[in-house]
Design an enzyme around this catalytic site. Structure first.
Site, PDB file in Angstrom:
ATOM      1  N   ASN A   9       0.833  -1.211   0.000  1.00 19.47           N
ATOM      2  CA  ASN A   9       0.000   0.000   0.000  1.00 19.47           C
ATOM      3  C   ASN A   9       0.863   1.254   0.000  1.00 19.47           C
ATOM      4  O   ASN A   9       0.526   2.241  -0.676  1.00 19.47           O
ATOM      5  CB  ASN A   9      -0.951  -0.012   1.205  1.00 19.47           C
ATOM      6  CG  ASN A   9      -2.166  -0.864   0.939  1.00 19.47           C
ATOM      7  OD1 ASN A   9      -3.047  -0.482   0.180  1.00 19.47           O
ATOM      8  ND2 ASN A   9      -2.195  -2.050   1.544  1.00 19.47           N
ATOM      9  N   ARG A  61       3.375   1.578  25.357  1.00 22.32           N
ATOM     10  CA  ARG A  61       2.830   2.216  24.151  1.00 22.32           C
ATOM     11  C   ARG A  61       3.073   3.719  24.155  1.00 22.32           C
ATOM     12  O   ARG A  61       3.347   4.328  23.121  1.00 22.32           O
ATOM     13  CB  ARG A  61       1.327   1.915  24.058  1.00 22.32           C
ATOM     14  CG  ARG A  61       0.696   2.375  22.747  1.00 22.32           C
ATOM     15  CD  ARG A  61      -0.820   2.259  22.761  1.00 22.32           C
ATOM     16  NE  ARG A  61      -1.281   0.957  23.148  1.00 22.32           N
ATOM     17  CZ  ARG A  61      -1.384  -0.090  22.322  1.00 22.32           C
ATOM     18  NH1 ARG A  61      -1.048   0.044  21.058  1.00 22.32           N
ATOM     19  NH2 ARG A  61      -1.821  -1.239  22.757  1.00 22.32           N
ATOM     20  N   LEU A  89      -3.182   2.543  17.764  1.00 18.88           N
ATOM     21  CA  LEU A  89      -2.834   3.894  18.216  1.00 18.88           C
ATOM     22  C   LEU A  89      -3.833   4.324  19.282  1.00 18.88           C
ATOM     23  O   LEU A  89      -5.043   4.159  19.116  1.00 18.88           O
ATOM     24  CB  LEU A  89      -2.867   4.864  17.033  1.00 18.88           C
ATOM     25  CG  LEU A  89      -1.815   4.596  15.945  1.00 18.88           C
ATOM     26  CD1 LEU A  89      -2.068   5.498  14.738  1.00 18.88           C
ATOM     27  CD2 LEU A  89      -0.405   4.813  16.479  1.00 18.88           C
ATOM     28  N   ASN A 103      -6.853   4.848   7.749  1.00 20.32           N
ATOM     29  CA  ASN A 103      -6.334   3.473   7.707  1.00 20.32           C
ATOM     30  C   ASN A 103      -7.030   2.719   6.583  1.00 20.32           C
ATOM     31  O   ASN A 103      -8.173   3.015   6.238  1.00 20.32           O
ATOM     32  CB  ASN A 103      -6.642   2.781   9.040  1.00 20.32           C
ATOM     33  CG  ASN A 103      -6.176   1.332   9.071  1.00 20.32           C
ATOM     34  OD1 ASN A 103      -5.047   1.022   8.684  1.00 20.32           O
ATOM     35  ND2 ASN A 103      -7.044   0.428   9.524  1.00 20.32           N
ATOM     36  N   HIS A 105      -8.232  -1.199   5.620  1.00 21.73           N
ATOM     37  CA  HIS A 105      -8.463  -2.505   6.252  1.00 21.73           C
ATOM     38  C   HIS A 105      -9.065  -3.448   5.203  1.00 21.73           C
ATOM     39  O   HIS A 105      -9.961  -3.056   4.456  1.00 21.73           O
ATOM     40  CB  HIS A 105      -9.417  -2.347   7.439  1.00 21.73           C
ATOM     41  CG  HIS A 105      -9.690  -3.645   8.121  1.00 21.73           C
ATOM     42  ND1 HIS A 105      -8.776  -4.231   8.977  1.00 21.73           N
ATOM     43  CD2 HIS A 105     -10.737  -4.500   8.042  1.00 21.73           C
ATOM     44  CE1 HIS A 105      -9.261  -5.384   9.404  1.00 21.73           C
ATOM     45  NE2 HIS A 105     -10.449  -5.566   8.861  1.00 21.73           N
ATOM     46  N   ASP A 137     -10.107   5.847  14.975  1.00 23.44           N
ATOM     47  CA  ASP A 137     -10.398   6.270  16.342  1.00 23.44           C
ATOM     48  C   ASP A 137      -9.690   5.300  17.285  1.00 23.44           C
ATOM     49  O   ASP A 137      -8.903   4.458  16.836  1.00 23.44           O
ATOM     50  CB  ASP A 137     -11.914   6.374  16.573  1.00 23.44           C
ATOM     51  CG  ASP A 137     -12.620   5.031  16.466  1.00 23.44           C
ATOM     52  OD1 ASP A 137     -11.930   3.988  16.438  1.00 23.44           O
ATOM     53  OD2 ASP A 137     -13.866   5.016  16.419  1.00 23.44           O
ATOM     54  N   GLY A 139     -10.628   2.754  18.809  1.00 26.67           N
ATOM     55  CA  GLY A 139     -11.007   1.348  18.747  1.00 26.67           C
ATOM     56  C   GLY A 139     -10.219   0.612  17.665  1.00 26.67           C
ATOM     57  O   GLY A 139      -9.349   1.181  17.011  1.00 26.67           O
ATOM     58  N   ASP A 141     -10.361  -0.732  14.207  1.00 26.22           N
ATOM     59  CA  ASP A 141     -11.074  -0.694  12.924  1.00 26.22           C
ATOM     60  C   ASP A 141     -12.525  -0.235  13.088  1.00 26.22           C
ATOM     61  O   ASP A 141     -13.425  -0.734  12.408  1.00 26.22           O
ATOM     62  CB  ASP A 141     -11.001  -2.073  12.237  1.00 26.22           C
ATOM     63  CG  ASP A 141      -9.565  -2.525  12.014  1.00 26.22           C
ATOM     64  OD1 ASP A 141      -8.723  -1.671  11.671  1.00 26.22           O
ATOM     65  OD2 ASP A 141      -9.280  -3.714  12.190  1.00 26.22           O
ATOM     66  N   GLU A 170      -7.402  -1.951  -2.670  1.00 29.96           N
ATOM     67  CA  GLU A 170      -6.808  -1.003  -1.704  1.00 29.96           C
ATOM     68  C   GLU A 170      -5.822  -0.070  -2.400  1.00 29.96           C
ATOM     69  O   GLU A 170      -5.750   1.115  -2.081  1.00 29.96           O
ATOM     70  CB  GLU A 170      -6.030  -1.761  -0.606  1.00 29.96           C
ATOM     71  CG  GLU A 170      -6.858  -2.543   0.363  1.00 29.96           C
ATOM     72  CD  GLU A 170      -6.019  -3.094   1.517  1.00 29.96           C
ATOM     73  OE1 GLU A 170      -5.139  -3.941   1.253  1.00 29.96           O
ATOM     74  OE2 GLU A 170      -6.252  -2.677   2.655  1.00 29.96           O
TER      75      GLU A 170
HETATM   76  C1  GAR Z   1      -3.171  -4.531   3.898  1.00 29.62           C
HETATM   77  O1  GAR Z   1      -3.992  -5.400   3.184  1.00 29.62           O
HETATM   78  C2  GAR Z   1      -3.955  -3.784   4.954  1.00 29.62           C
HETATM   79  O2  GAR Z   1      -5.292  -3.623   4.629  1.00 29.62           O
HETATM   80  C3  GAR Z   1      -3.821  -4.685   6.152  1.00 29.62           C
HETATM   81  O3  GAR Z   1      -2.510  -5.144   6.092  1.00 29.62           O
HETATM   82  C4  GAR Z   1      -2.122  -5.267   4.733  1.00 29.62           C
HETATM   83  C5  GAR Z   1      -0.741  -4.666   4.587  1.00 29.62           C
HETATM   84  O4  GAR Z   1      -0.206  -4.928   3.330  1.00 29.62           O
HETATM   85  N1  GAR Z   1      -4.102  -3.959   7.342  1.00 29.62           N
HETATM   86  C6  GAR Z   1      -4.799  -4.469   8.347  1.00 29.62           C
HETATM   87  O5  GAR Z   1      -5.211  -5.601   8.377  1.00 29.62           O
HETATM   88  C7  GAR Z   1      -5.062  -3.477   9.493  1.00 29.62           C
HETATM   89  N2  GAR Z   1      -6.071  -3.977  10.361  1.00 29.62           N
HETATM   90  P1  GAR Z   1       0.997  -4.076   2.770  1.00 29.62           P
HETATM   91  O6  GAR Z   1       2.081  -4.046   3.849  1.00 29.62           O
HETATM   92  O7  GAR Z   1       1.449  -4.834   1.557  1.00 29.62           O
HETATM   93  O8  GAR Z   1       0.476  -2.703   2.445  1.00 29.62           O
END
Ligand code: GAR
Length: 199
Positions: A9, A61, A89, A103, A105, A137, A139, A141, A170
Site C-alpha cells: 500500500n 505504548r 494507536l 487506515n 483494512h 479512532d 477502537g 477498525d 486497496e
Molecule cells: C493490507 O492489506 C492492509 O489492509 C492490512 O494489512 C495489509 C498490509 O499490506 N491492514 C490491516 O489488516 C489493518 N487492520 P501491505 O504491507 O502490503 O500494504
C-alpha cells in the site's frame, strides 16, 4: 505514512506521488515499526525519507507513540496514513491529528475487524468482501468509514488469493482517499463522512 511490513500500500502511494495523482498530498516520511521491513526500502527507493522506530525498544505504548509524535512534529506532518501499520494507536496519539489519521483494512467494515480479515471472511462464508478506508479512532477498525470497494469471494479462494484481489482494490482506493483528505473535501459529521462538492 506508517507501515509495518511488505508495504504494497505504501508502494501504491509512492507511485501515485511519482505520477502526480497524489497531489496536493505529499509524502514526507515513511515511518515503520519493524526493522528491516520491505516498506523502508520501498520509501528509500522512491526518494522518500524512511525512519524505523521499533516499538520493541520502548517499555510501553506511550513511549513508542511519543517517539513517533516527535518525529512527525519535527517534519511538520499534517496527516497520517496507516498503510499496513499493525499497531493500535491510542487516544494520546490520535488527539494530535483530529480527523487526520486514516487506515486501510481488508474487509467491508464493520465486518471482520482485527487480524486476518480475509481469512475471517472465508471462514464465515461471505460471498462478497472488500476493503475499507476509514478515519482512525481509539477502537480497532471502528472509525468513521470514508470509502469502500467490494471484491467477490470465489469458490476456490484461499486467504492468500482473496487478500491479493482485495489489495488490488486497496492500492487504488487509499491513494484516492489520501488525495481527497489533503484537499480538505472530507467532511466528518459523527459517523457519516461525505465529500464536499467541488466549487
Ligand atoms: C493490507 O492489506 C492492509 O489492509 C492490512 O494489512 C495489509 C498490509 O499490506 N491492514 C490491516 O489488516 C489493518 N487492520 P501491505 O504491507 O502490503 O500494504
Amino acid at each position: 505514512m506508517l507501515a509495518s511490513g511488505r508495504g504494497s500500500n505504501l508502494q501504491a502511494l509512492l507511485d501515485a506521488q511519482a505520477d502526480g495523482t497524489l497531489a496536493p498530498a505529499e509524502i514526507v516520511l515513511a515511518l515503520c515499526n519493524r526493522p528491516g521491513a520491505p516498506a523502508l526500502d520501498r520509501a528509500r527507493a522512491a526518494g522518500v525519507e524512511a525512519l524505523c522506530i521499533d516499538h520493541q525498544g520502548f517499555p510501553d505504548r506511550r513511549g513508542f507513540e511519543d517517539a513517533m509524535l516527535a518525529a512527525l512534529a519535527e517534519r511538520g506532518v499534517e496527516a497520517v496514513v496507516l498503510a499496513g501499520f499493525m499497531r493500535i494507536l491510542s487516544g494520546h496519539f490520535l488527539q494530535n491529528f483530529p480527523a487526520r489519521v486514516i487506515n486501510t483494512h481488508p474487509s467491508l467494515l464493520p465486518a471482520f475487524p482485527g487480524l486476518d480479515a480475509p481469512a475471517q471472511a472465508l471462514a464465515h462464508g461471505v460471498k462478497v468482501t472488500g476493503c475499507t478506508v476509514h478515519f482512525v479512532d481509539a477502537g480497532v477498525d471502528t472509525g468513521p468509514i470514508i470509502a469502500q470497494a467490494s471484491v467477490p469471494v470465489l469458490d476456490d479462494d484461499d486467504a492468500g488469493s482473496l487478500h491479493r484481489r482485495i489489495q488490488a482494490q486497496e492500492h487504488a482506493l487509499l491513494p484516492e482517499v489520501t488525495r481527497t483528505l489533503a484537499t480538505g473535501a472530507l467532511l466528518c459529521e459523527g459517523r457519516r463522512v461525505r465529500r464536499r462538492p467541488p466549487g
